[in-house]
Every structure is written in C-alpha cells, then in structure tokens.
Design a protein around this motif. Structure first.
Motif, PDB file in Angstrom:
ATOM      1  N   ALA A 103       5.104   5.425 -20.149  1.00  0.00           N
ATOM      2  CA  ALA A 103       3.788   5.019 -19.659  1.00  0.00           C
ATOM      3  C   ALA A 103       2.709   5.810 -20.360  1.00  0.00           C
ATOM      4  CB  ALA A 103       3.692   5.268 -18.156  1.00  0.00           C
ATOM      5  N   GLN A 104       1.602   5.138 -20.589  1.00  0.00           N
ATOM      6  CA  GLN A 104       0.482   5.814 -21.228  1.00  0.00           C
ATOM      7  C   GLN A 104      -0.434   6.422 -20.182  1.00  0.00           C
ATOM      8  OE1 GLN A 104      -1.218   2.558 -23.295  1.00  0.00           O
ATOM      9  NE2 GLN A 104       0.375   2.521 -24.861  1.00  0.00           N
ATOM     10  N   THR A 105      -1.275   7.327 -20.661  1.00  0.00           N
ATOM     11  CA  THR A 105      -2.348   7.828 -19.802  1.00  0.00           C
ATOM     12  C   THR A 105      -3.225   6.643 -19.437  1.00  0.00           C
ATOM     13  OG1 THR A 105      -2.293  10.004 -20.772  1.00  0.00           O
ATOM     14  CG2 THR A 105      -4.363   9.349 -19.791  1.00  0.00           C
ATOM     15  N   GLY A 106      -3.686   6.608 -18.205  1.00  0.00           N
ATOM     16  CA  GLY A 106      -4.517   5.477 -17.794  1.00  0.00           C
ATOM     17  C   GLY A 106      -3.766   4.511 -16.901  1.00  0.00           C
ATOM     18  N   THR A 107      -2.468   4.752 -16.730  1.00  0.00           N
ATOM     19  CA  THR A 107      -1.661   3.838 -15.928  1.00  0.00           C
ATOM     20  C   THR A 107      -1.467   4.360 -14.506  1.00  0.00           C
ATOM     21  OG1 THR A 107       0.278   4.967 -16.776  1.00  0.00           O
ATOM     22  CG2 THR A 107      -0.367   2.943 -17.898  1.00  0.00           C
ATOM     23  N   GLY A 108      -1.936   5.568 -14.250  1.00  0.00           N
ATOM     24  CA  GLY A 108      -1.734   6.171 -12.929  1.00  0.00           C
ATOM     25  C   GLY A 108      -0.494   7.040 -12.878  1.00  0.00           C
ATOM     26  N   LYS A 109      -0.040   7.525 -14.031  1.00  0.00           N
ATOM     27  CA  LYS A 109       1.228   8.259 -14.023  1.00  0.00           C
ATOM     28  C   LYS A 109       1.113   9.633 -13.370  1.00  0.00           C
ATOM     29  CE  LYS A 109       0.801   9.642 -18.838  1.00  0.00           C
ATOM     30  NZ  LYS A 109       0.358  11.013 -18.769  1.00  0.00           N
ATOM     31  N   THR A 110      -0.077  10.220 -13.383  1.00  0.00           N
ATOM     32  CA  THR A 110      -0.207  11.548 -12.760  1.00  0.00           C
ATOM     33  C   THR A 110       0.160  11.473 -11.275  1.00  0.00           C
ATOM     34  OG1 THR A 110      -2.041  11.884 -14.267  1.00  0.00           O
ATOM     35  CG2 THR A 110      -1.719  13.550 -12.569  1.00  0.00           C
ATOM     36  N   ALA A 111      -0.361  10.460 -10.593  1.00  0.00           N
ATOM     37  CA  ALA A 111      -0.012  10.315  -9.177  1.00  0.00           C
ATOM     38  C   ALA A 111       1.444   9.896  -9.026  1.00  0.00           C
ATOM     39  CB  ALA A 111      -0.938   9.297  -8.511  1.00  0.00           C
ATOM     40  N   ASN A 131       0.848  -1.194   0.000  1.00  0.00           N
ATOM     41  CA  ASN A 131       0.000   0.000   0.000  1.00  0.00           C
ATOM     42  C   ASN A 131       0.889   1.251   0.000  1.00  0.00           C
ATOM     43  OD1 ASN A 131       0.827   0.488   2.631  1.00  0.00           O
ATOM     44  ND2 ASN A 131      -0.914  -0.635   3.490  1.00  0.00           N
ATOM     45  N   PHE A 132       0.249   2.408   0.072  1.00  0.00           N
ATOM     46  CA  PHE A 132       1.004   3.649  -0.087  1.00  0.00           C
ATOM     47  C   PHE A 132       1.880   3.986   1.124  1.00  0.00           C
ATOM     48  CE2 PHE A 132      -2.041   4.201  -3.514  1.00  0.00           C
ATOM     49  CZ  PHE A 132      -1.282   4.821  -4.494  1.00  0.00           C
ATOM     50  N   ASP A 133       1.610   3.326   2.285  1.00  0.00           N
ATOM     51  CA  ASP A 133       2.377   3.652   3.494  1.00  0.00           C
ATOM     52  C   ASP A 133       3.871   3.435   3.298  1.00  0.00           C
ATOM     53  OD1 ASP A 133       0.012   4.185   4.653  1.00  0.00           O
ATOM     54  OD2 ASP A 133      -0.144   2.300   5.779  1.00  0.00           O
ATOM     55  N   GLY A 152     -10.206   0.678 -20.611  1.00  0.00           N
ATOM     56  CA  GLY A 152      -9.355  -0.236 -19.850  1.00  0.00           C
ATOM     57  C   GLY A 152      -8.426   0.486 -18.905  1.00  0.00           C
ATOM     58  N   ARG A 153      -8.884   1.617 -18.352  1.00  0.00           N
ATOM     59  CA  ARG A 153      -8.066   2.399 -17.426  1.00  0.00           C
ATOM     60  C   ARG A 153      -7.752   1.628 -16.152  1.00  0.00           C
ATOM     61  NH1 ARG A 153      -7.429   7.915 -18.799  1.00  0.00           N
ATOM     62  NH2 ARG A 153      -7.001   7.115 -20.818  1.00  0.00           N
ATOM     63  N   ALA A 154      -6.648   1.993 -15.534  1.00  0.00           N
ATOM     64  CA  ALA A 154      -6.216   1.392 -14.269  1.00  0.00           C
ATOM     65  C   ALA A 154      -6.618  -0.083 -14.236  1.00  0.00           C
ATOM     66  CB  ALA A 154      -6.753   2.175 -13.088  1.00  0.00           C
ATOM     67  N   VAL A 179     -11.884   9.912 -19.281  1.00  0.00           N
ATOM     68  CA  VAL A 179     -13.181   9.664 -18.675  1.00  0.00           C
ATOM     69  C   VAL A 179     -13.110   8.270 -18.076  1.00  0.00           C
ATOM     70  CG1 VAL A 179     -15.639   9.363 -19.133  1.00  0.00           C
ATOM     71  CG2 VAL A 179     -14.370  11.170 -20.288  1.00  0.00           C
ATOM     72  N   GLU A 180     -13.386   8.199 -16.782  1.00  0.00           N
ATOM     73  CA  GLU A 180     -13.202   6.941 -16.054  1.00  0.00           C
ATOM     74  C   GLU A 180     -13.970   5.785 -16.666  1.00  0.00           C
ATOM     75  OE1 GLU A 180     -12.174   6.001 -12.724  1.00  0.00           O
ATOM     76  OE2 GLU A 180     -10.987   7.780 -12.272  1.00  0.00           O
ATOM     77  N   GLN A 181     -15.202   6.082 -17.064  1.00  0.00           N
ATOM     78  CA  GLN A 181     -16.106   4.977 -17.391  1.00  0.00           C
ATOM     79  C   GLN A 181     -16.168   4.644 -18.875  1.00  0.00           C
ATOM     80  OE1 GLN A 181     -17.287   3.244 -15.019  1.00  0.00           O
ATOM     81  NE2 GLN A 181     -16.650   4.645 -13.423  1.00  0.00           N
TER      82      GLN A 181
HETATM   83  P1  AMP Z   1      -3.589   8.612 -15.084  1.00  0.00           P
HETATM   84  O1  AMP Z   1      -2.772   7.618 -15.867  1.00  0.00           O
HETATM   85  O2  AMP Z   1      -2.764   9.395 -14.160  1.00  0.00           O
HETATM   86  O3  AMP Z   1      -4.431   9.457 -16.018  1.00  0.00           O
HETATM   87  O4  AMP Z   1      -4.607   7.801 -14.152  1.00  0.00           O
HETATM   88  C1  AMP Z   1      -5.634   7.001 -14.688  1.00  0.00           C
HETATM   89  C2  AMP Z   1      -6.754   6.783 -13.709  1.00  0.00           C
HETATM   90  O5  AMP Z   1      -6.360   5.894 -12.675  1.00  0.00           O
HETATM   91  C3  AMP Z   1      -7.216   8.056 -13.026  1.00  0.00           C
HETATM   92  O6  AMP Z   1      -8.614   8.081 -13.071  1.00  0.00           O
HETATM   93  C4  AMP Z   1      -6.747   7.918 -11.592  1.00  0.00           C
HETATM   94  O7  AMP Z   1      -7.643   8.531 -10.692  1.00  0.00           O
HETATM   95  C5  AMP Z   1      -6.714   6.421 -11.404  1.00  0.00           C
HETATM   96  N1  AMP Z   1      -5.668   5.987 -10.462  1.00  0.00           N
HETATM   97  C6  AMP Z   1      -4.416   6.446 -10.387  1.00  0.00           C
HETATM   98  N2  AMP Z   1      -3.729   5.814  -9.429  1.00  0.00           N
HETATM   99  C7  AMP Z   1      -4.581   4.920  -8.876  1.00  0.00           C
HETATM  100  C8  AMP Z   1      -4.456   3.958  -7.824  1.00  0.00           C
HETATM  101  N3  AMP Z   1      -3.319   3.769  -7.168  1.00  0.00           N
HETATM  102  N4  AMP Z   1      -5.537   3.224  -7.531  1.00  0.00           N
HETATM  103  C9  AMP Z   1      -6.701   3.380  -8.218  1.00  0.00           C
HETATM  104  N5  AMP Z   1      -6.879   4.271  -9.223  1.00  0.00           N
HETATM  105  C10 AMP Z   1      -5.828   5.031  -9.547  1.00  0.00           C
END
Ligand code: AMP
Length: 437
Positions: free
Chosen positions: A45-53, A2-4, A331-333, A305-307
């Motif tokens: 990494a592509q968009t949709g992989t969580g790269k923003t975080a 987890n993130f901890d 097929g996001r995340a 768009v998430e959905q």
């Molecule tokens: P991104 O590639 O940054 O555009 O993220 C794609 C989607 O994944 C976004 O809707 C985020 O909110 C979601 N997301 C990012 N990190 C996580 C995570 N660790 N768990 C669940 N969803 C996530």
C-alpha cells in the motif's frame, strides 16, 4: 461498514471518533482484523491509503493490555517527516489511551530523545540510523518489543537502510509480530519479507488505488519553455496546494525562485536543510502559508499534506515507481487530485513506461493561448538543454557532511542527507506575498 465492527478497545474507538474517521479505508478493512489476530502482515500500500491507521489502531488496541513504561511497539520509517507524521497520527488516535509515543531521528539533539525514553514510552517511531545510535549507547531497550512495523520498506531500501534494518531486527525478540508495508515489491524487499516475517498474510489494496483517484495529463513542451508553461498552467487551475517536482536540487531552487518572482508563495525542500528550516518549510506548506512547494524526489519523501490539489512534474521522474510515488501525494484517501507532467521529446520512453503501468494512455494537453514557438530566453541556458541522465537510484550514496553529534554516520545516515540536496536555498529565493490574494 464502520469501525465498530473491529471491536477495538473503547478508548481506541473514542480516539477514532475524535479524529473523525467514519468508515475504514480498504487497507484498514483488510489489515486491521488480521493484525488484531496477531498475524504477520505484508501490506502492499502507498502512503495516502490510510495505512498508518491500519497498523496504528491494532497496535494501540494491543498495548491497552499489559505493562506500561517500556518499549512494546517499534515503527521504522525512512524519513524524519514520515516518522513525525506517524507519531502525530498515532498520538491523535491514541489520545484517550494514555500510551506514550516517541520519535527518534537524526539531525537533532539526541538528549531530549533520551529523556523521553527514560520517562517511559510504549511506542517508538524511528529512523534506522539514529535508532542504532541509541542502541549503541544503551539508551533504548528493544528486548520487550511485541510488534515491529517496517513502513515504506521500498523507500528504506532506496535510501540504503537495509544493513541498518537487519542490525535492528537482530536486537528484537524473535517472538514478535512484524508488519511490513511497501508501495512496491522489488526483489530486495521480497527477500527481507522472507527474513523478517513469519507466515505473513498479504494485504493489498488495488495497487493503483491512489493513482485512480488522480486525473493525469501530459503537457508536451520544449525544454526551454517549461517554466513559462508552468506559470501559465498555474494561472489556469484552481489550486489549493501544489507540489512541483524537479529532477535536481538546482532546478528545484531555480523553479522556486521563478515562481516566487511571479508572486506565488513558494518554498523548496532541500534534503540538507537544517532540521528547523526543513520543518518550517514543511509546516508552512502544510498550513497553507506556502501554496507551492518545489522538491526533488528524495527531499519530498514523507511529505503528507492533506490538501495537495495538484502534483506537477516539471521533469518527468526517472522511474515508473517514482511517478506513482509522486502522484500518490495527491488524491489522498477519498479526495481527488490532478497530476500534470511536462514532457519533452526525450521523455517518450518514460511516458510509454508510465502508460504501460497505468494500463491507459494519458491525455496530451495543449494549453490554449500559450506560445509554443517562443524562442529560448537569452540567459537561461540551464533550462534550455536536455537533462543529463540520472545516476541509478539505488547507487550507494556518497559521503556527506555527517549529522551533528553523529560522527561520520552510517551509510544510511548519510543517505538521509543526500548529496543532491547539498546546499540550502539562498535567502534571495524567499517567497513573497502574491499580489491581489
Ligand atoms: P496514510 O496513508 O496513513 O498516510 O493516510 C492518508 C490520509 O488519510 C491521512 O491524512 C489520514 O488522516 C487519512 N485517513 C486515514 N484513514 C482514514 C479514514 N478511515 N477515513 C478518512 N480519512 C482517513
């Protein structure tokens, strides 16, 4: 995991809990520790992989220490939509941090941006053209930037932003951390990484990750029956939000019109829409008031768009990268999605190239009960003939109506406003409520 385990600042950790992320995605697992060490990163990494975080969390963590009130992190993105999405994500994750983030992009009044910058922001998410305007006017100071992110670097190249990026990077302190993210690594991006990154760590999630969570299918169909097949296909699937891609703005408008006529809540995205109409189309699609969006590749950049349950390629794209980019929008995340492509005989070569990239043969499907032998509709000549070949995607964009308040605009600004998207959709194409929903 987890993130901890990342030991992020407690206020950043609280933000993660608030947005509801439980376990990090693969790119986050790889990137967060190295970004926290201060290393430069090249992220494939592509968009949709969580790269923003993956870059946003370590940036928030870093900015918790140190001075407030001036720009310490700069994120460059190719489109306004992506800039807004990054800003939204960072603002959500950073809700407990008190850090301030501002977006900067063209096509809107510059004054509110100036006011927000004056009020003091630690994070700026910007499109290159308008950022250069601010630099020219002295309304932004980048001399204290500690971290710079170039997001979707390959898209920024495609859109002609390279010279602008170079000019911006020159204004940054040489002592800084730089992170570059790109879905693909063409030679020009590789060259830029050599110019701007120092001893970078490469993080790469399985290049195909989003592709693998998507199921692909090809629907062979004569050109003139594409719309009829699309309508049948839509009836046969359980859809949430559907993104339909066409090759030209004209076809996007026509297809949107036909779907609206059939009763679907449909919008189409045109690159040259006013900012408000663009935002309304995006927002309507995001909140579900439009179930279908029809777009071209350029107009669709940055859509998140998430959905999105289905991506339907009404026309196969003209490059393999565009194919992976398009379907990376479903097929996001951890979700899965379907990618359907309508193909005609002229598409054989591109189909082979896509299959070679995916290292698999894509299933060909025949839609039960569909009349594949129906004659061409009498008046619909546009859809009856094969598509003309596209101009090469990297060609410099032609001059275009400049953004309000931006003079003639740089080539990159003009690329933000591509000629293919020149006309807004006619009000006649307004979607109507679907019967019986
Ligand atoms: P991104 O590639 O940054 O555009 O993220 C794609 C989607 O994944 C976004 O809707 C985020 O909110 C979601 N997301 C990012 N990190 C996580 C995570 N660790 N768990 C669940 N969803 C996530």
């Amino acid at each position: 995991m987890n993130f901890d385990s990342f030991n992020l600042h407690p206020r950043v950790a609280a933000g993660i809990r608030q947005v509801g992320y439980v376990s990090p995605t693969p790119i986050q697992k790889q990137a967060i520790p190295v970004v926290m060490q201060g290393r430069d990163v090249m992220g494939l990494a592509q968009t949709g992989t969580g790269k923003t975080a993956a870059f946003g969390l370590p940036i928030l963590h870093r900015l918790m220490d140190g001075p407030r009130g001036h720009v310490r992190a700069l994120i460059l993105a190719p489109t306004r939509e992506l800039a807004e999405q990054i800003n939204d994500a960072i603002s959500d994750m950073g809700r407990q941090t008190g850090l301030r983030s501002v977006t900067i992009y063209g096509g809107v009044n510059i004054n509110p941006q100036i006011q927000k910058l004056r009020a003091g922001a630690e994070i700026v998410v910007a499109c290159p053209g308008r950022l250069l305007d601010h630099l020219g006017q002295g309304t932004i100071d980048l001399s204290r930037v500690e971290v710079a992110v170039l997001d979707e670097a390959d898209r920024m190249f495609d859109m002609g932003f390279l010279p602008d990026i170079r000019r911006i990077v020159k204004q940054l302190p040489t002592k800084r951390q730089t992170l570059l993210f790109s879905a693909t690594m063409p030679d020009d991006v590789r060259q830029l990484t050599r110019e701007v990154l120092r001893d970078p760590v490469t993080v790469q999630i399985g290049h195909m990750a989003p592709v693998q969570t998507v199921s692909h299918a090809l629907y062979p169909v004569p050109q003139h029956l594409k719309t009829a097949l699309l309508l049948e296909l839509l009836k046969s699937i359980h859809m949430e939000s559907v993104l339909v891609f066409t090759r030209t703005k004209h076809r996007a408008r026509r297809v949107a019109q036909q779907l609206s006529k059939a009763g679907y809540e449909t919008t189409s995205l045109q690159g040259n829409l006013s900012q408000n109409r663009r935002r309304a189309a995006m927002e309507g699609f995001r909140n579900g008031s439009y179930q279908i969006m029809v777009a071209t590749d350029i107009a669709a950049r940055g859509i998140d768009v998430e959905q999105i349950s289905h991506v339907i390629n009404y026309d196969i794209p003209d490059t393999v990268d565009a194919y992976t980019h398009r379907i990376g929008r479903t097929g996001r995340a951890a979700k899965t999605g379907d990618a359907f492509t309508l193909i005609t005989r002229e598409d054989d070569e591109m189909v082979r190239a896509v299959e070679a990239k995916l290292k698999t043969r894509i299933e060909r499907r025949i839609l039960d009960g569909f009349d594949y032998n129906a004659p061409a509709p009498a008046r619909d000549t546009e859809f009856a003939r094969p598509l003309r070949p596209q101009a090469p995607r990297r060609q410099a964009p032609r001059a275009q109506t400049p953004f309000a308040g931006q003079g003639q605009g740089t080539p990159a600004q003009r690329a933000n406003n591509p000629p293919d998207e020149a006309r807004p959709p006619s009000p006649r194409y307004r979607p109507r409520r679907q019967q019986g929903r």
